[in-house]
Design a protein around this motif. Sequence first.
Motif, PDB file in Angstrom:
ATOM      1  N   VAL A  99       0.816  -1.124  -0.084  1.00 49.21           N
ATOM      2  CA  VAL A  99       0.092   0.056  -0.007  1.00 49.21           C
ATOM      3  C   VAL A  99       0.800   1.241   0.051  1.00 49.21           C
ATOM      4  CG1 VAL A  99      -0.410   0.048   2.560  1.00 49.21           C
ATOM      5  CG2 VAL A  99      -2.167   1.075   1.109  1.00 49.21           C
ATOM      6  N   SER A 100       0.480   2.087  -1.111  1.00 47.37           N
ATOM      7  CA  SER A 100       1.291   3.257  -0.778  1.00 47.37           C
ATOM      8  C   SER A 100       0.666   4.487  -0.244  1.00 47.37           C
ATOM      9  CB  SER A 100       1.677   3.535  -2.305  1.00 47.37           C
ATOM     10  OG  SER A 100       0.745   4.047  -3.132  1.00 47.37           O
ATOM     11  N   GLU A 101       1.460   5.634  -0.310  1.00 45.37           N
ATOM     12  CA  GLU A 101       0.793   6.875   0.076  1.00 45.37           C
ATOM     13  C   GLU A 101      -0.207   7.280  -0.961  1.00 45.37           C
ATOM     14  OE1 GLU A 101       3.320  10.437   0.255  1.00 45.37           O
ATOM     15  OE2 GLU A 101       3.172  10.140   2.250  1.00 45.37           O
ATOM     16  N   ALA A 102       0.048   6.976  -2.309  1.00 43.20           N
ATOM     17  CA  ALA A 102      -0.874   7.269  -3.297  1.00 43.20           C
ATOM     18  C   ALA A 102      -2.219   6.658  -3.196  1.00 43.20           C
ATOM     19  CB  ALA A 102      -0.038   7.339  -4.590  1.00 43.20           C
ATOM     20  N   HIS A 103      -2.048   5.258  -2.800  1.00 45.33           N
ATOM     21  CA  HIS A 103      -3.284   4.583  -2.666  1.00 45.33           C
ATOM     22  C   HIS A 103      -4.197   5.123  -1.724  1.00 45.33           C
ATOM     23  CE1 HIS A 103      -0.645   0.671  -4.093  1.00 45.33           C
ATOM     24  NE2 HIS A 103      -1.611   1.168  -5.104  1.00 45.33           N
ATOM     25  N   ILE A 104      -3.678   5.432  -0.549  1.00 40.17           N
ATOM     26  CA  ILE A 104      -4.316   6.124   0.341  1.00 40.17           C
ATOM     27  C   ILE A 104      -4.901   7.527  -0.070  1.00 40.17           C
ATOM     28  CG2 ILE A 104      -4.221   7.088   2.866  1.00 40.17           C
ATOM     29  CD1 ILE A 104      -1.947   4.612   3.600  1.00 40.17           C
ATOM     30  N   LEU A 105      -4.117   8.354  -0.524  1.00 51.19           N
ATOM     31  CA  LEU A 105      -4.778   9.494  -0.807  1.00 51.19           C
ATOM     32  C   LEU A 105      -5.863   9.183  -1.730  1.00 51.19           C
ATOM     33  CD1 LEU A 105      -1.342  11.803  -0.834  1.00 51.19           C
ATOM     34  CD2 LEU A 105      -3.099  11.558   0.968  1.00 51.19           C
ATOM     35  N   GLN A 106      -5.654   8.470  -2.572  1.00 54.54           N
ATOM     36  CA  GLN A 106      -6.628   8.477  -3.665  1.00 54.54           C
ATOM     37  C   GLN A 106      -8.158   7.799  -3.220  1.00 54.54           C
ATOM     38  OE1 GLN A 106      -5.705   5.662  -6.803  1.00 54.54           O
ATOM     39  NE2 GLN A 106      -7.169   6.363  -8.136  1.00 54.54           N
ATOM     40  N   ALA A 107      -8.019   7.202  -2.309  1.00 60.53           N
ATOM     41  CA  ALA A 107      -9.141   6.393  -1.728  1.00 60.53           C
ATOM     42  C   ALA A 107      -9.642   7.429  -0.281  1.00 60.53           C
ATOM     43  CB  ALA A 107      -9.084   5.061  -1.171  1.00 60.53           C
ATOM     44  N   TRP A 108      -8.905   8.092  -0.012  1.00 59.28           N
ATOM     45  CA  TRP A 108      -9.226   9.109   1.300  1.00 59.28           C
ATOM     46  C   TRP A 108     -10.555   9.646   1.241  1.00 59.28           C
ATOM     47  CZ3 TRP A 108      -6.464   8.822   5.413  1.00 59.28           C
ATOM     48  CH2 TRP A 108      -6.743   9.547   6.499  1.00 59.28           C
ATOM     49  N   GLY A 109     -11.184  10.003   0.121  1.00 64.05           N
ATOM     50  CA  GLY A 109     -12.450  10.698  -0.003  1.00 64.05           C
ATOM     51  C   GLY A 109     -13.657   9.742   0.500  1.00 64.05           C
ATOM     52  N   GLU A 110     -13.529   8.466   0.234  1.00 60.56           N
ATOM     53  CA  GLU A 110     -14.340   7.417   0.624  1.00 60.56           C
ATOM     54  C   GLU A 110     -14.400   6.922   1.966  1.00 60.56           C
ATOM     55  OE1 GLU A 110     -14.388   4.195  -2.171  1.00 60.56           O
ATOM     56  OE2 GLU A 110     -13.677   5.387  -3.800  1.00 60.56           O
ATOM     57  N   GLY A 111     -13.467   7.470   2.743  1.00 57.36           N
ATOM     58  CA  GLY A 111     -13.389   7.242   4.161  1.00 57.36           C
ATOM     59  C   GLY A 111     -12.169   6.928   4.601  1.00 57.36           C
ATOM     60  N   PRO A 112     -11.486   7.264   5.363  1.00 55.57           N
ATOM     61  CA  PRO A 112     -10.206   6.788   6.037  1.00 55.57           C
ATOM     62  C   PRO A 112     -10.186   5.766   6.905  1.00 55.57           C
ATOM     63  CG  PRO A 112     -10.956   8.880   7.362  1.00 55.57           C
ATOM     64  CD  PRO A 112     -11.852   8.814   6.221  1.00 55.57           C
ATOM     65  N   LEU A 113     -11.585   5.425   7.211  1.00 55.00           N
ATOM     66  CA  LEU A 113     -11.620   3.991   7.957  1.00 55.00           C
ATOM     67  C   LEU A 113     -11.772   2.771   7.231  1.00 55.00           C
ATOM     68  CD1 LEU A 113     -13.809   5.259  10.950  1.00 55.00           C
ATOM     69  CD2 LEU A 113     -11.216   5.239  10.711  1.00 55.00           C
ATOM     70  N   GLN A 114     -11.725   2.745   5.820  1.00 56.06           N
ATOM     71  CA  GLN A 114     -11.575   1.657   4.960  1.00 56.06           C
ATOM     72  C   GLN A 114     -10.285   0.791   5.220  1.00 56.06           C
ATOM     73  OE1 GLN A 114     -12.294   2.093   0.622  1.00 56.06           O
ATOM     74  NE2 GLN A 114     -11.790   4.417   1.360  1.00 56.06           N
ATOM     75  N   PRO A 115     -10.521  -0.582   5.223  1.00 63.29           N
ATOM     76  CA  PRO A 115      -9.570  -1.415   5.067  1.00 63.29           C
ATOM     77  C   PRO A 115      -8.512  -1.215   4.327  1.00 63.29           C
ATOM     78  CG  PRO A 115     -11.333  -2.581   4.647  1.00 63.29           C
ATOM     79  CD  PRO A 115     -11.772  -1.109   4.890  1.00 63.29           C
ATOM     80  N   VAL A 116      -7.248  -1.213   4.577  1.00 67.72           N
ATOM     81  CA  VAL A 116      -6.047  -1.336   3.442  1.00 67.72           C
ATOM     82  C   VAL A 116      -6.325  -2.352   2.327  1.00 67.72           C
ATOM     83  CG1 VAL A 116      -3.487  -1.927   3.395  1.00 67.72           C
ATOM     84  CG2 VAL A 116      -4.425  -0.509   5.440  1.00 67.72           C
ATOM     85  N   SER A 117      -6.859  -3.459   2.897  1.00 64.23           N
ATOM     86  CA  SER A 117      -7.135  -4.527   1.743  1.00 64.23           C
ATOM     87  C   SER A 117      -7.791  -3.845   0.524  1.00 64.23           C
ATOM     88  CB  SER A 117      -7.778  -5.720   2.141  1.00 64.23           C
ATOM     89  OG  SER A 117      -8.999  -5.396   2.707  1.00 64.23           O
ATOM     90  N   GLU A 118      -8.599  -2.984   0.821  1.00 64.57           N
ATOM     91  CA  GLU A 118      -9.583  -2.593  -0.401  1.00 64.57           C
ATOM     92  C   GLU A 118      -8.725  -1.453  -1.448  1.00 64.57           C
ATOM     93  OE1 GLU A 118     -13.001  -0.591   0.923  1.00 64.57           O
ATOM     94  OE2 GLU A 118     -13.636  -2.468   2.045  1.00 64.57           O
TER      95      GLU A 118
END
Length: 109
Positions: free
Chosen positions: A52-71
Amino acid sequence: MRQQGTKKETAASATVTVLPTDTLLCALRVMEAHHLRLLPVVEETGVLLGLVSEAHILQAWGEGPLQPVSEVMAECGFPWAPEEEDELEAVRLLRAAQLLEGRGRASGT
């Protein structure tokens, strides 16, 4: 978050990882604490599942920071099921290296 390594190893050689069930917020905090932009995602047993990269996290952040990393992680899939443990480890290392190499090309480094 898991930190693998024995007491004899230095902190610099310890591997910082996250579990697939950890949240994006947790992964981002681990990255910030260890000054990383990329984390291995492992099973409870330590088997590498993906990255998981910082870019993965930032791209998905809008959907919610409590999403599991696996998504959002990039999976380390195997094209076949290796029969020997040594062969399996070699495939894991090769796949992780390929993912890291692809990330370097995309970012221009």
